[in-house]
Design a protein around this motif. Structure first.
Motif, short mmCIF file in Angstrom:
data_model
loop_
_atom_site.label_atom_id
_atom_site.label_comp_id
_atom_site.label_asym_id
_atom_site.label_seq_id
_atom_site.Cartn_x
_atom_site.Cartn_y
_atom_site.Cartn_z
N ILE A 172 34.27 37.82 52.10
CA ILE A 172 35.03 37.43 53.29
C ILE A 172 34.12 37.46 54.51
N ALA A 173 33.38 38.55 54.67
CA ALA A 173 32.47 38.68 55.82
C ALA A 173 31.23 37.82 55.65
N VAL A 174 30.68 37.80 54.45
CA VAL A 174 29.47 37.02 54.19
C VAL A 174 29.68 35.55 54.53
N HIS A 175 30.75 35.00 53.98
CA HIS A 175 31.02 33.58 54.21
C HIS A 175 31.31 33.31 55.68
N ALA A 176 32.01 34.23 56.34
CA ALA A 176 32.34 34.03 57.75
C ALA A 176 31.08 33.93 58.62
N PHE A 177 30.17 34.89 58.47
CA PHE A 177 28.96 34.89 59.29
C PHE A 177 28.10 33.65 59.02
N SER A 178 27.98 33.29 57.76
CA SER A 178 27.09 32.20 57.39
C SER A 178 27.69 30.83 57.68
N VAL B 40 18.57 29.56 57.67
CA VAL B 40 18.88 30.95 57.36
C VAL B 40 20.28 31.07 56.78
N ALA B 41 21.26 30.40 57.41
CA ALA B 41 22.63 30.46 56.91
C ALA B 41 22.75 29.80 55.53
N VAL C 73 20.18 34.16 48.69
CA VAL C 73 18.77 34.58 48.67
C VAL C 73 18.61 35.84 49.51
N PRO C 74 17.98 36.91 48.96
CA PRO C 74 17.74 38.11 49.77
C PRO C 74 16.70 37.82 50.85
N PRO C 75 16.76 38.51 52.00
CA PRO C 75 17.65 39.63 52.32
C PRO C 75 18.90 39.21 53.09
N THR C 76 19.37 38.00 52.91
CA THR C 76 20.56 37.56 53.63
C THR C 76 21.82 38.16 53.01
N ALA C 77 22.93 38.05 53.76
CA ALA C 77 24.18 38.69 53.35
C ALA C 77 24.71 38.11 52.04
N GLY C 78 24.49 36.82 51.82
CA GLY C 78 25.01 36.18 50.61
C GLY C 78 24.51 36.82 49.33
N PHE C 79 23.32 37.37 49.36
CA PHE C 79 22.78 38.03 48.17
C PHE C 79 23.63 39.24 47.80
N LEU D 299 23.29 37.78 62.40
CA LEU D 299 24.28 38.64 61.74
C LEU D 299 24.24 38.47 60.22
N SER D 300 23.99 37.24 59.76
CA SER D 300 23.90 36.99 58.32
C SER D 300 22.76 37.77 57.69
N VAL D 301 21.67 37.92 58.44
CA VAL D 301 20.53 38.69 57.93
C VAL D 301 20.80 40.18 58.05
N LEU D 302 21.34 40.59 59.20
CA LEU D 302 21.59 42.02 59.42
C LEU D 302 22.57 42.58 58.41
N MET D 303 23.60 41.81 58.07
CA MET D 303 24.54 42.30 57.07
C MET D 303 23.87 42.43 55.71
N GLY D 304 22.94 41.52 55.41
CA GLY D 304 22.21 41.63 54.15
C GLY D 304 21.32 42.85 54.09
N MET D 305 20.80 43.25 55.24
CA MET D 305 19.91 44.41 55.29
C MET D 305 20.66 45.73 55.46
N PHE D 306 21.80 45.66 56.16
CA PHE D 306 22.58 46.88 56.43
C PHE D 306 24.05 46.61 56.10
N PRO D 307 24.38 46.54 54.81
CA PRO D 307 25.75 46.18 54.42
C PRO D 307 26.73 47.35 54.37
N GLY D 308 26.26 48.55 54.76
CA GLY D 308 27.04 49.76 54.52
C GLY D 308 28.45 49.73 55.07
N TYR D 309 28.65 49.23 56.28
CA TYR D 309 29.98 49.23 56.90
C TYR D 309 30.97 48.47 56.04
N PHE D 310 30.62 47.24 55.66
CA PHE D 310 31.55 46.43 54.88
C PHE D 310 31.66 46.91 53.44
N VAL D 311 30.59 47.45 52.87
CA VAL D 311 30.66 47.99 51.51
C VAL D 311 31.61 49.18 51.46
#
Length: 488
Positions: free
Chosen positions: A339-345, A384-385, A392-398, A468-480
């Motif tokens: 939900i979040a990954v697709h929204a940001f990208s 990037v999106a 593809v890492p380190p983006t959120a979609g990974f 944000l798409s990259v930051l979520m991929g690197m720091f996904p803790g909040y949404f996880v």
């Protein structure tokens, strides 16, 4: 943990509602009118995020307003799933508000007051839906969202806009007024309530399996905003709207409301156990897998960039439903994360499409050769999106695709792992050529090319959402953490 009783869920909705009213009242004062949306967006996000510590700790924030019928209240309840949707919606409204001002001003669009007022009201409906405590409240906000986005779809008021908006209304209101209302009535009859219950409201009863199956599919297709085929045609038709509206429809409020409603039904109306006992999970998984692959193939055939992104959205939404339908804890986390990954990208991709149109007037990918050399920030953000959508890492979609893949293995359903891999290849096939053409495509020099340049108020938000798409991929803790809280 005892629920926290607070007025903050209502305030989050009210902020956007007051913003819409203020925009209407400031119709003749454009400069004041234009600052309302960004300020309201920041205020809404602040209210939403203030409830995050309670939810992350496993608690809820609740507010009961009034009773409609015995067992049916108009009430708010902020839990982990609602917080995912509300965080994404309120955060991205900030970027969308700034982007919309730049886009509408640059193209000298008409009816800007109506546009911004409807835009704000749609965010109020989205957050209201996110914080709904039961199906009744959720469906009220679902219908409000359908109605208030209708003027946004027909904004240009030409023949194409009217045709697209009519299809939009028929699908979204027609479906909900028939099968969705039937599902609500049957649910109330069986359970005596429409409340969201951990483990499933209907799992506590002994209704016939056949009736439960009918009710489930009424929900799945009644919540047509989720765009599961064949209830998807409204989404490409809505591409007649201005790009900020497309970004709103396809990345944040409308489509996410659809899959959010489906997740509510799976987790809190039927429950994972009942879904498994009825065999509904595997059937749903095959159905949405067909949507994932077919919509991706459609996207490959579209030269119009917004149309390609629209069919991509149809495909990507079904990742969310697939995660829930696999009934594996890891897969369910992946579906919620998407939900979040697709929204940001996806909002980044639509912002980029709008930036290209603002700067050059180009809509078709075949006409965009070399445009990346004139719009490097825009096309860099698009690339990037795109990587995030591919996974593809380190983006959120990974992150979300990794959880979905592991969940497929955990569920012992290797066919869906193959679907995920095939769809990622298709994602690459329809996204990467856009960047390649933009940066490396050959074009003859022309006088008009010298006028193509980045527009700051349009470019800054798209760069921010790409980040944000990259930051979520690197720091996904909040949404996880929130996603794991849903299935805990």
């Amino acid at each position: 943990m005892e629920p926290v009783i607070s007025v903050r869920p209502l305030l989050a909705v009210a902020v956007a509602g007051v913003a819409a009213l203020s925009i209407l009242l400031l119709n003749k004062h454009e400069k004041l009118r234009d600052v309302v949306s960004p300020l309201a967006a920041v205020a809404m996000f602040s209210i939403v995020i203030s409830m995050a510590p309670t939810v992350l700790a496993g608690g809820t924030v609740e507010l009961r307003l009034f009773e409609i019928l015995p067992g049916i209240d108009f009430a708010f309840r902020v839990d982990a799933l609602g917080m995912v949707f509300a965080t994404v919606s309120s955060l991205l409204w900030i970027a969308a508000a700034v982007y919309s001002i730049g886009y509408m001003k640059h193209l000298h669009e008409h009816a800007q007051t109506r546009f911004f007022a409807c835009f704000a009201t749609s965010l109020a409906a989205a957050v209201g839906g996110a914080f709904s405590a039961n199906l009744f409240t959720l469906v009220i906000f679902y219908e409000v969202l359908s109605l208030v986005t209708y003027p946004l779809v027909y904004h240009h008021e030409d023949d194409a806009a009217w045709a697209g908006s009519h299809k939009y209304l028929v699908y979204l209101l027609g479906a909900s007024k028939s099968v969705l209302l039937a599902a609500l009535a049957l649910t109330y009859q069986m359970a005596g309530s429409l409340d969201f219950v951990p483990g499933g409201l209907l799992a506590r009863g002994d209704a016939p399996a056949g009736l439960l199956t009918v009710v489930y599919f009424c929900y799945l297709f009644g919540f047509a905003k989720s765009a599961v085929m064949p209830m998807h045609a409204w989404l490409p038709a809505a591409m007649v709207a201005p790009t900020p509206v497309s970004a709103l429809l396809h990345a944040v409020a409308v489509v996410k409301m659809g899959v959010f409603c489906v997740l509510r039904v799976v987790f809190h109306i039927f429950g994972v156990g009942l879904m498994g006992n009825l065999g509904l999970g595997i059937v749903t998984a095959y159905l949405v897998s067909f949507t994932i692959l077919t919509a991706s193939i459609y996207a490959l055939t579209r030269d119009d960039l917004k149309a390609r992104l629209a069919y991509s959205t149809v495909s990507q939404l079904s990742y969310v439903v697939l995660g829930a339908a696999l009934l594996s804890p890891v897969a369910m986390v992946g579906g919620i994360l998407h939900i979040a990954v697709h929204a940001f990208s996806k909002i980044t991709l639509f912002f980029c499409a709008g930036s290209i149109y603002c700067a050059s007037g180009k809509r078709n990918i075949s006409d965009m050769a070399g445009i990346g050399r004139r719009l490097p920030w825009t096309m860099g953000a698009f690339f990037v999106a795109s990587l995030s959508m591919i996974g593809v890492p380190p983006t959120a979609g990974f992150i979300s695709k990794w959880y979905l893949a592991l969940g497929s293995v955990e569920a012992g359903e290797m066919a869906f792992l193959a679907v995920l891999l095939a769809s990622s290849v298709l994602n690459a096939a329809y996204f990467l050529p856009v960047s390649y053409v933009a940066f490396f495509g050959r074009t003859e020099a022309s006088e008009g090319q010298n006028t193509i340049r980045e527009i700051p108020l349009v470019t800054i938000p798209l760069v921010a959402t790409a980040a944000l798409s990259v930051l979520m991929g690197m720091f996904p803790g909040y949404f996880v953490t929130l996603a794991e809280g849903v299935i805990r």
